[in-house]
Motif scaffolding. Structure first.
Motif, short mmCIF file in Angstrom:
data_model
loop_
_atom_site.label_atom_id
_atom_site.label_comp_id
_atom_site.label_asym_id
_atom_site.label_seq_id
_atom_site.Cartn_x
_atom_site.Cartn_y
_atom_site.Cartn_z
N ILE A 196 0.86 -1.17 0.00
CA ILE A 196 0.00 0.00 0.00
C ILE A 196 0.91 1.23 0.00
O ILE A 196 1.84 1.32 0.80
CB ILE A 196 -0.91 0.04 1.25
N PHE A 197 0.63 2.15 -0.91
CA PHE A 197 1.41 3.39 -0.97
C PHE A 197 0.50 4.58 -0.77
O PHE A 197 -0.58 4.64 -1.35
CB PHE A 197 2.11 3.53 -2.33
N PHE A 198 0.94 5.52 0.08
CA PHE A 198 0.21 6.76 0.25
C PHE A 198 1.12 7.89 -0.21
O PHE A 198 2.17 8.11 0.39
CB PHE A 198 -0.19 6.94 1.72
N ARG A 199 0.74 8.56 -1.27
CA ARG A 199 1.57 9.60 -1.90
C ARG A 199 3.00 9.10 -2.10
O ARG A 199 3.96 9.79 -1.77
CB ARG A 199 1.57 10.86 -1.04
N GLY A 200 3.11 7.86 -2.55
CA GLY A 200 4.42 7.31 -2.85
C GLY A 200 5.13 6.63 -1.69
O GLY A 200 6.09 5.89 -1.89
N THR A 201 4.67 6.87 -0.46
CA THR A 201 5.32 6.26 0.71
C THR A 201 4.69 4.89 0.98
O THR A 201 3.47 4.79 1.08
CB THR A 201 5.10 7.12 1.97
N PRO A 202 5.52 3.84 1.10
CA PRO A 202 4.93 2.54 1.46
C PRO A 202 4.44 2.57 2.91
O PRO A 202 5.20 2.96 3.81
CB PRO A 202 6.09 1.56 1.28
N ILE A 203 3.19 2.20 3.13
CA ILE A 203 2.66 2.27 4.51
C ILE A 203 2.23 0.92 5.05
O ILE A 203 1.77 0.82 6.17
CB ILE A 203 1.46 3.25 4.60
N HIS A 204 2.40 -0.15 4.25
CA HIS A 204 1.86 -1.44 4.69
C HIS A 204 2.62 -2.05 5.86
O HIS A 204 2.19 -3.02 6.44
CB HIS A 204 1.78 -2.43 3.53
N GLU A 205 3.77 -1.48 6.21
CA GLU A 205 4.47 -2.00 7.39
C GLU A 205 4.59 -0.96 8.50
O GLU A 205 5.24 -1.18 9.51
CB GLU A 205 5.86 -2.52 7.00
N MET A 206 3.94 0.19 8.29
CA MET A 206 4.03 1.28 9.26
C MET A 206 3.09 1.03 10.44
O MET A 206 2.07 0.37 10.29
CB MET A 206 3.60 2.57 8.57
N SER A 207 3.43 1.61 11.60
CA SER A 207 2.51 1.49 12.74
C SER A 207 1.32 2.41 12.52
O SER A 207 1.43 3.42 11.81
CB SER A 207 3.24 1.84 14.04
N THR A 208 0.20 2.06 13.14
CA THR A 208 -1.04 2.82 12.91
C THR A 208 -0.86 4.30 13.21
O THR A 208 -1.31 5.14 12.45
CB THR A 208 -2.16 2.22 13.77
N GLU A 209 -0.17 4.62 14.32
CA GLU A 209 -0.09 6.05 14.66
C GLU A 209 0.73 6.83 13.63
O GLU A 209 0.48 8.01 13.40
CB GLU A 209 0.42 6.25 16.10
N LYS A 210 1.69 6.17 12.98
CA LYS A 210 2.45 6.85 11.92
C LYS A 210 1.59 7.05 10.69
O LYS A 210 1.68 8.08 10.02
CB LYS A 210 3.69 6.02 11.57
N ILE A 211 0.76 6.05 10.40
CA ILE A 211 -0.14 6.17 9.24
C ILE A 211 -1.12 7.32 9.47
O ILE A 211 -1.37 8.13 8.58
CB ILE A 211 -0.89 4.83 9.00
N VAL A 212 -1.64 7.39 10.69
CA VAL A 212 -2.56 8.48 11.03
C VAL A 212 -1.84 9.82 10.88
O VAL A 212 -2.39 10.79 10.36
CB VAL A 212 -3.12 8.30 12.46
N ALA A 213 -0.59 9.85 11.33
CA ALA A 213 0.17 11.10 11.26
C ALA A 213 0.37 11.56 9.82
O ALA A 213 0.50 12.75 9.56
CB ALA A 213 1.52 10.91 11.95
N LEU A 214 0.38 10.62 8.86
CA LEU A 214 0.51 11.00 7.45
C LEU A 214 -0.76 11.67 6.92
O LEU A 214 -0.74 12.28 5.86
CB LEU A 214 0.81 9.76 6.60
#
Lengths: 300, 235
Positions: B58-76
């Motif tokens: 999963i990429f959000f604006r080019g950043t891979p987020i599929h291994e990120m912690s939830t709070e970091k994803i929210v911060a994006l």
């Protein structure tokens, strides 16, 4: 009347100490639904740390007030270190397994800590210096209340006020309440749940350490087993008040303290535990969720 | 803006997502429709890192987020209004909103956004010191959306906002959803069982069945599609 007052204040003192420990049980339960059976041992480790610190500081020639403050601070720091490490090693890896697994791990930690202190220190009772200063104003009332009891009651009250402010008004306090109510949703607004859990253990361990130092100084001796007994009583108090509820833990502790104190004073000290646990059974029959506990209903 | 590439998510041994690929462009309202149990909510939870995809990216604006912690994803800037609203029941309305802004430090901006959501939903201003759990279903949905808006999301994920609400309230909520998209250019990913409603506000839609995307087209085309009509629109 004097006798009643003496028992009342004695019960209040006991209840205060139970409350300082019971809050750790109830807060950890609120956040991760675990009965941390090793919590009593954290209190015992706090007392031992203070004993060692006080002895060393005494040799170094510090005054009594300095010793009390430094020993208290060191006890808190060590207890927190043990509490947080315990969570990381014994509970965190089991967070997604069955509910029983961390519970058994907690019992294991309790036994481990007891034996660790038994081997590292001794199995004998050790005399604990009376760190709390004597108040001269209280001398005429010595048959009702001792100075150390006043310190215990006042310190506990102060800690409760600080805790309430922390939980109600600070960012981490709100995060803790949110996590306790809905962990997934807390994650979805950006709460770092691991940090909240560590913080809960830090707060719980600090209060247990304060309780450990106060009661050791009041009674005057400690051994490796004191955490187990106090832990069971505080756990009882937390259940009595409604596990997971912070005001419940305080109320349950006071009720338990007074029950024990009056049963000992008016009936017989042999029946102290009988009354304490008999009372628990009665409460749980009529209010299964505890005094202030809520039977959880969820509206979807 | 968001690229999902062939994700597969499991609950234990049960495979809930069997390889989902979808794209959301900046400023769009995208809807994902499908029956109960198709895997719609799991898709949202996978985006937020609550349910972890075992395979895929999963990429959000080019950043891979599929291994990120939830709070970091929210911060994006990805915020979810989950199914069932999940209001913190013992926090007040105000505290619920403050929790929405948990990761923000700009006190002034937070205050402005508070005024903004009270503008959108004046009833919340009246109920500000009431416990979240005492609100009605519709009010809770308004609070849930407001709480997400308090984070100033770039991508807003909405899971079944119409569920269990009266028709009038549903209409109001969907008006607001359109307004949020139009006014603050917030990209919206809307998951709905009420396909008719969802396809009317969305630009594009995806249809999901048993953990797979079976159709994707513009919302207008899906509304006219015979299969969609039969299966999801009850026509």
């Amino acid at each position: 009347m004097d006798y009643f007052l003496e028992l009342f204040l004695g019960g209040l003192t006991r209840g205060s100490i139970y409350a300082l420990i019971a809050l750790g049980y109830t807060m950890v339960y609120g956040i991760i639904e675990l009965i941390n059976f090793a919590h009593g041992e954290i209190y015992m480790i706090g007392a031992f740390t203070a004993l060692i610190a006080a002895s060393v500081l005494n040799i170094m020639g510090f005054g009594p007030v300095t010793i009390l403050i430094l020993a208290m601070v060191l006890a808190i720091v060590y207890s927190c270190a043990y509490g947080v490490t315990m969570e990381k090693i014994a509970y965190k890896p089991l967070r997604h397994s069955t509910r029983l697994a961390p519970l058994i791990s907690a019992i294991g930690m309790s036994i481990f800590f007891q034996n660790y202190v038994l081997l590292a220190q001794t199995s004998d009772f050790l005399p604990f210096p009376s760190l709390l200063p004597e108040l001269e104003i209280l001398e005429p009332y010595a048959y009702i209340i001792r100075s150390s009891e006043v310190f215990i009651i006042l310190t506990t009250f102060g800690v409760m006020v600080l805790l309430t402010l922390l939980i109600k008004f600070t960012r981490i306090g709100k995060a803790m309440r949110a996590t306790a109510q809905d962990r997934t949703m807390a994650m979805l607004v950006g709460v770092d749940v691991n940090r909240v859990i560590s913080m809960t253990f830090i707060i719980g361990s600090s209060m247990a350490a304060i309780g450990g130092v106060l009661i050791a100084s009041h009674i005057g001796q400690i051994n490796f087993y004191i955490g187990f007994i106090a832990g069971i009583k505080a756990f009882t108090a937390a259940v009595l008040g409604g596990i997971g509820s912070i005001p419940g833990a305080v109320l349950g502790s006071l009720v338990l303290g007074w029950t024990e104190s009056f049963a000992t004073g008016y009936i017989s000290s042999d029946y102290e535990d009988v009354f304490a646990f008999g009372f628990l059974v009665l409460i749980l029959i009529f209010r299964p969720a505890g005094l202030l506990g809520k039977a959880t209903t969820q509206k979807v | 803006m968001l690229k999902i590439r062939n994700i597969r998510t499991y609950y234990g041994n049960i495979q809930a997502l069997k390889g989902i690929t979808l794209d959301i462009a900046e400023g769009e309202i995208i809807t994902l429709i499908g029956a109960n149990g198709a895997g719609k909510s799991t898709t949202l939870m996978s985006i937020c890192g609550v349910a972890r995809p075992r395979y895929g990216e999963i990429f959000f604006r080019g950043t891979p987020i599929h291994e990120m912690s939830t709070e970091k994803i929210v911060a994006l800037g990805i915020c979810q209004v989950p199914e069932g609203r999940r209001i913190f029941p013992n926090l007040t309305v105000m505290e619920n909103l403050e929790m929405g802004a948990f990761l923000r430090r700009d006190g002034h901006g937070i205050k402005n956004d508070l005024d903004h959501v009270f503008d959108l939903f004046p009833i919340l201003a009246q109920r500000r010191s009431q416990a979240g759990g005492t609100l009605s279903g519709g009010e809770q949905q308004m609070l849930a959306i407001s709480r997400a808006l308090m984070a100033r999301p770039k991508l807003l994920l909405l899971d079944e906002p119409s569920l269990g609400l009266a028709p009038l309230i549903i209409q109001q909520i969907f008006e607001i959803i359109k307004k949020i998209n139009a006014e603050s250019k917030t990209t919206i990913f809307l998951v709905e069982q009420n396909a008719n409603l969802a396809l009317k506000v969305a630009h594009r839609g995806y249809v999901m069945e048993n953990g797979l995307i079976t159709m994707s087209d513009s919302a207008i085309n899906l509304l006219g599609n015979e299969e969609v009509k039969k299966a999801y629109l009850g026509l």
